[in-house]
Design a protein around this motif. Sequence first.
Motif, PDB file in Angstrom:
ATOM      1  N   ALA A 130       5.261  -4.149  -6.604  1.00 31.55           N
ATOM      2  CA  ALA A 130       6.007  -3.607  -5.477  1.00 31.55           C
ATOM      3  C   ALA A 130       7.410  -4.210  -5.428  1.00 31.55           C
ATOM      4  O   ALA A 130       7.605  -5.411  -5.603  1.00 31.55           O
ATOM      5  CB  ALA A 130       5.264  -3.884  -4.179  1.00 31.55           C
ATOM      6  N   ALA A 149       2.961  -1.895   1.397  1.00 31.85           N
ATOM      7  CA  ALA A 149       2.374  -2.533   0.210  1.00 31.85           C
ATOM      8  C   ALA A 149       0.958  -3.024   0.470  1.00 31.85           C
ATOM      9  O   ALA A 149       0.106  -3.002  -0.429  1.00 31.85           O
ATOM     10  CB  ALA A 149       3.264  -3.694  -0.244  1.00 31.85           C
ATOM     11  N   ARG A 171       0.239  -3.667  -5.954  1.00 29.15           N
ATOM     12  CA  ARG A 171       1.031  -4.582  -5.125  1.00 29.15           C
ATOM     13  C   ARG A 171       1.836  -5.554  -5.971  1.00 29.15           C
ATOM     14  O   ARG A 171       2.933  -5.968  -5.596  1.00 29.15           O
ATOM     15  CB  ARG A 171       0.120  -5.362  -4.174  1.00 29.15           C
ATOM     16  CG  ARG A 171      -0.473  -4.524  -3.057  1.00 29.15           C
ATOM     17  CD  ARG A 171      -0.929  -5.396  -1.902  1.00 29.15           C
ATOM     18  NE  ARG A 171      -1.937  -6.368  -2.282  1.00 29.15           N
ATOM     19  CZ  ARG A 171      -3.245  -6.142  -2.228  1.00 29.15           C
ATOM     20  NH1 ARG A 171      -3.707  -4.963  -1.827  1.00 29.15           N
ATOM     21  NH2 ARG A 171      -4.095  -7.080  -2.575  1.00 29.15           N
TER      22      ARG A 171
END
Length: 318
Positions: free
Chosen positions: A260, A249, A257
């Motif tokens: 994620a 990530a 991100r």
Amino acid sequence: MTDTPARLLSLLSLLQTPREWPGSELAQRLRVSARTIRRDIERLRDLGYPVEATLGSEGGYRLVAGAAMPPLLLDDEEAVAIAVGLRAGAGHAIEGVEEASVRALAKLEQVLPSRLRHRVSALQSATIALTRGDGASVDPRTLTVMASAVAGPERLRFAYRAGDGAESRRLVEPYRLVSTGSRWYLVAYDLEREDWRTFRVDRVSEAFATGARFAARALPVDAEEFVRRGLGPRGAERYVVEVAFAAGAAELPEWLRNGALPGGGGETVVRFESADAPEWVVARLALTGVPFTVREPAALRAAAGALAARLTSATAPS
């Protein structure tokens, strides 16, 4: 220079150059006494310009940041550069600038001399901006006409092409311009249909303010919610994207991100919602430079396959 307003404008133009100006140099440039310069500095301060003075045998003045932004003086090159930048940003509904860029552009183009408006138009017509590729770019002149009509408020006439290709002429009372980040919409009261309507600005042409003023009507909900409700029934406006990246990530850009999911094994699964065209989403994913696999939705997998085929064809030997 005996004309006080003209002298103040000349003094302000000098001070907006980022440097410290000795009082004697300002007096020499403006052909006045040092005492006159001191009085003019006080006049600028009274007008809201934060002019800072330094002590010493010479003394100096410079313009510093204040609590509010006073009017700026721009030379021709600066005005053209700002207008072109605002047109580029407004024309593609860049998320984050939204209505502010259109308001600023409308104000600037209202006072631009005709010679500078011609230069701005010529420069923009000779350049190409890399956009989302979903057909959402608009003519900035249409946006500025609409923004001025909203601020007026003035009734607005324009030609409109609906999603099915049907063309019509509209007379409306414009209420707000709304950006979704990828498209601009005009919320307006349609006088012929006697109801509120949402118009995609990239489907508008020949827009002009009629000069007829009107008393603003009350929209039942705020403009953003009105546009959101108008988009909702189509169902395809928002969809969930799920992509697996062959990286951790930390190697992904921030906008990925945030979506994620917990996991491991050297790959990162990202899930997020989008209202953009699948082709644009795939292009953004590809620009990360990280290998990925599209899991959902099917339309995004198809768009990824089509893009891969086009790129492969483009690199094949002739």
